[in-house]
Design an enzyme around this catalytic site. Structure first.
Site, short mmCIF file in Angstrom:
data_model
loop_
_atom_site.label_atom_id
_atom_site.label_comp_id
_atom_site.label_asym_id
_atom_site.label_seq_id
_atom_site.Cartn_x
_atom_site.Cartn_y
_atom_site.Cartn_z
N CYS A 174 -1.09 3.93 -10.59
CA CYS A 174 -1.89 2.92 -9.87
C CYS A 174 -3.40 3.11 -10.02
O CYS A 174 -4.07 2.23 -10.57
CB CYS A 174 -1.52 2.94 -8.40
SG CYS A 174 0.23 2.65 -8.16
N ASN A 192 -7.64 0.52 -3.45
CA ASN A 192 -7.37 1.59 -4.41
C ASN A 192 -8.66 2.14 -5.01
O ASN A 192 -8.80 3.35 -5.21
CB ASN A 192 -6.43 1.09 -5.51
CG ASN A 192 -4.97 1.24 -5.09
OD1 ASN A 192 -4.68 1.61 -3.97
ND2 ASN A 192 -4.06 0.92 -5.99
N PHE A 236 0.85 -1.20 0.00
CA PHE A 236 0.00 0.00 0.00
C PHE A 236 0.89 1.25 0.00
O PHE A 236 0.64 2.21 0.71
CB PHE A 236 -0.94 -0.02 1.21
CG PHE A 236 -1.80 -1.27 1.26
CD1 PHE A 236 -2.93 -1.38 0.46
CD2 PHE A 236 -1.43 -2.36 2.04
CE1 PHE A 236 -3.70 -2.54 0.46
CE2 PHE A 236 -2.19 -3.52 2.05
CZ PHE A 236 -3.33 -3.61 1.26
N LEU A 237 1.97 1.17 -0.78
CA LEU A 237 2.94 2.26 -0.80
C LEU A 237 2.46 3.40 -1.68
O LEU A 237 1.96 3.17 -2.77
CB LEU A 237 4.27 1.77 -1.39
CG LEU A 237 4.78 0.41 -0.95
CD1 LEU A 237 6.06 0.07 -1.69
CD2 LEU A 237 4.99 0.41 0.55
N LYS A 243 -5.03 2.66 -13.61
CA LYS A 243 -4.86 1.28 -14.10
C LYS A 243 -5.65 0.29 -13.23
O LYS A 243 -6.33 -0.60 -13.75
CB LYS A 243 -3.36 0.97 -14.07
CG LYS A 243 -2.98 -0.48 -14.12
CD LYS A 243 -1.47 -0.64 -14.19
CE LYS A 243 -0.77 -0.71 -12.86
NZ LYS A 243 -0.98 -1.88 -12.05
N GLU A 298 3.79 6.73 -3.74
CA GLU A 298 5.03 7.29 -4.25
C GLU A 298 5.38 8.53 -3.43
O GLU A 298 4.51 9.31 -3.07
CB GLU A 298 4.89 7.66 -5.73
CG GLU A 298 4.78 6.43 -6.57
CD GLU A 298 4.87 6.71 -8.05
OE1 GLU A 298 5.39 7.78 -8.44
OE2 GLU A 298 4.43 5.85 -8.82
N LYS A 334 1.49 14.06 -8.73
CA LYS A 334 1.20 14.60 -7.40
C LYS A 334 2.51 15.17 -6.86
O LYS A 334 3.57 14.95 -7.46
CB LYS A 334 0.67 13.51 -6.46
CG LYS A 334 1.67 12.42 -6.15
CD LYS A 334 1.14 11.49 -5.07
CE LYS A 334 2.24 10.52 -4.64
NZ LYS A 334 1.83 9.63 -3.58
#
Ligand code: UGA
Length: 472
Positions: free
Chosen positions: A279, A227, A151-152, A282, A154, A339
């Site tokens: 993420c 997500n 659940f990283l 997609k 960026e 972001k």
């Protein structure tokens, strides 16, 4: 524990470096010789806080790089698959890389191993990995397949890995769950946090984090559903922001009101120009495709995606309503990354907007603190890349804020105003308070709030009184 991580992309590299920091012996395998050479020579391919320190600390010690998957499998008890799962034209996840790793692992197996899906994969992938391994000669008792989603985010990937809200261990057999528990014991038992040199804890870290043991299928679904839920929160708040604009309400006041309900929570309620990145876009289409294949028409996800796309169109309409026509206008752009805090421009709403503006005949001068090199590859000669925000604003008909970089929230506003052709700011990330911008003489458009325009009788204030940047 000896661990093999296959794939040195974003997830694999961060996981490998963090497993080494937990005390494990890690072999990071990739079939890209150039990538391996770069990693071996100390290059850090992604912009990620604490990653350079961890790589320097463990490279050549507990963290080694290799192109030989078979040897790495034989030397390891757990094999984490962290290869890419790009979308196909139909929006499904392309699992061919996962399959080829499963084949190679099956051929190299020499005793009990746990094969762990770390990449984001659709439900049933663990079944397929098992089937492929059996077809390629692995003995049924010689391995288990597990799902351990990450659940990283960026920008904060290392702290997200080491200070997670939860660790999801999807294992269908106890011996496999036991091995996974052992790998994460330094976190769940808390010993990592008192070790010298531990990466510092972020605010509100859950120490120690809980491990949630589920079936492999449930773990696969937890990742996609998490997500999708987060993206839904963002689209929800963006839809509410549109209503706020129509009725003259303030979306931040509304979010404060709804976010203080502990059942809703305040996070991921920042309105903007829509979500992007490698993420959410997609994973939402992949989850929708998975649901359809399972016989469920997940129309809610269609709407989440539609609102997200519309959010960019709404922003463009704002730029048009500020400037009337676009052809020949000079536009300053602050932010190209999807972001703040990253150099990643994949599915960046900022880049998509810049492409549209260029297509409409605007001259764009853009600045981003980290993403300019990557942006140059996709925007090539269409955009002028400049060295700071003030250069981007210089001579501009309007300045657009497209990424929530903290430094864009503390601009020297009088300097910006003095350099622009017209003092018009269209802020897609709500980094400023409308009244502050009005007091500085700007016409200021933002998301989910009323447009602020200077009272011509009032001279602009001289000191910037910026609001603190909202954390995404
Ligand atoms: C996301 C998830 O947050 C991670 O938990 C997950 O592990 C990761 O995807 C993944 O599947 O690998 P990430 O894509 O790095 O992480 O970025 P986020 O911080 O989630 O932001 C995604 C997008 O949503 C950005 O474009 C951001 O600007 C936007 N956003 C985020 C908003 O517009 N509003 C918000 O309130 C929060």
């Amino acid at each position: 524990m000896r661990i093999c991580v296959v794939g040195s992309g974003y997830v694999g590299l961060v996981a490998g470096a963090c497993f080494a920091d937990l005390g494990h012996e890690v072999i990071l395998v990739d079939n890209d010789a150039q990538k391996l050479a770069d990693l071996q020579s100390g290059r850090v391919p992604i912009h990620e806080k604490f990653l350079p320190e961890l790589l320097t600390r463990h490279r050549g010690q507990r963290l080694n790089f290799s192109g030989n998957l078979a040897d790495a499998v034989r030397a390891s008890s757990a094999i984490f698959i962290a290869v890419g799962t790009p979308p196909t034209n139909a929006g499904e996840a392309d699992l061919s890389y996962v399959e080829s790793v499963a084949r190679e692992v099956a051929c190299a197996i020499n005793g009990y191993k746990v094969v762990v899906e770390k990449s984001t994969v659709p439900v049933y992938t663990s079944n397929w990995v098992r089937t492929v391994m059996l077809r390629n000669g692995a003995e049924p008792d010689s391995f288990d397949v597990a799902s351990n989603p990450e659940f990283l985010r960026e920008g904060t990937a290392v702290t997200d890995f080491l200070y997670p809200d939860r660790i999801v261990l999807g294992a269908d057999h106890e011996r496999c769950a036991a091995l996974l528990r052992e790998i994460y014991a330094p976190l769940t038992g808390g010993s990592y946090y008192s070790s010298p040199g531990a990466v510092p804890a972020p605010q509100n870290a859950k120490i120690p984090p809980p491990a949630i043991v589920t079936s492999a299928k449930s773990a696969e679904l937890i990742k996609h559903a998490s997500n999708a839920f987060l993206a839904m929160k963002i689209s929800f708040v963006n839809a509410v922001a549109s209503i706020c604009e129509s009725v003259g309400a303030d979306v931040h006041q509304v979010c404060q009101g709804i976010g203080s309900d502990s059942r809703i929570g305040p996070r991921f309620l920042s309105p903007g120009i829509g979500y992007g990145g490698s993420c959410f876009p997609k994973d939402l289409t992949a989850f929708r495709a998975v649901a359809r294949e399972c016989g469920y028409d997940f129309r809610l996800l269609d709407e989440v995606i539609r609102i997200n796309e519309e959010q960019r169109q709404r922003f463009l309409r704002k730029v048009r309503s500020a400037l009337w026509t676009l052809r020949g206008k000079r536009i300053g752009v602050l932010g190209l990354a999807f972001k703040g805090g990253t150099d990643d421009i994949r599915e960046s709403p900022a880049v998509l907007l810049v492409q549209t503006l260029v297509h409409e005949g605007c001259a764009v001068a853009a600045f981003d603190p980290a993403a300019m090199d990557r942006a140059r590859d996709v925007l090539s000669n269409d955009v002028e890349f400049v060295g700071d925000p003030y250069e981007a604003a210089s001579g501009a008909d309007a300045l657009l804020i497209l990424t929530e970089w903290e430094e864009f929230a503390v601009l020297d506003l009088p300097r910006i105003r003095a350099t622009m052709k017209y003092p018009i700011i269209v802020d897609g990330r709500n980094l400023y308070h409308p009244e502050t911008m009005k007091a500085h003489g700007f016409t200021y458009y933002s998301v989910g709030r009323q447009t602020a325009a200077p009272d011509l009788a009032t001279p602009p204030a001289t000191e910037p009184q910026n609001l603190k940047v909202k954390k995404a």
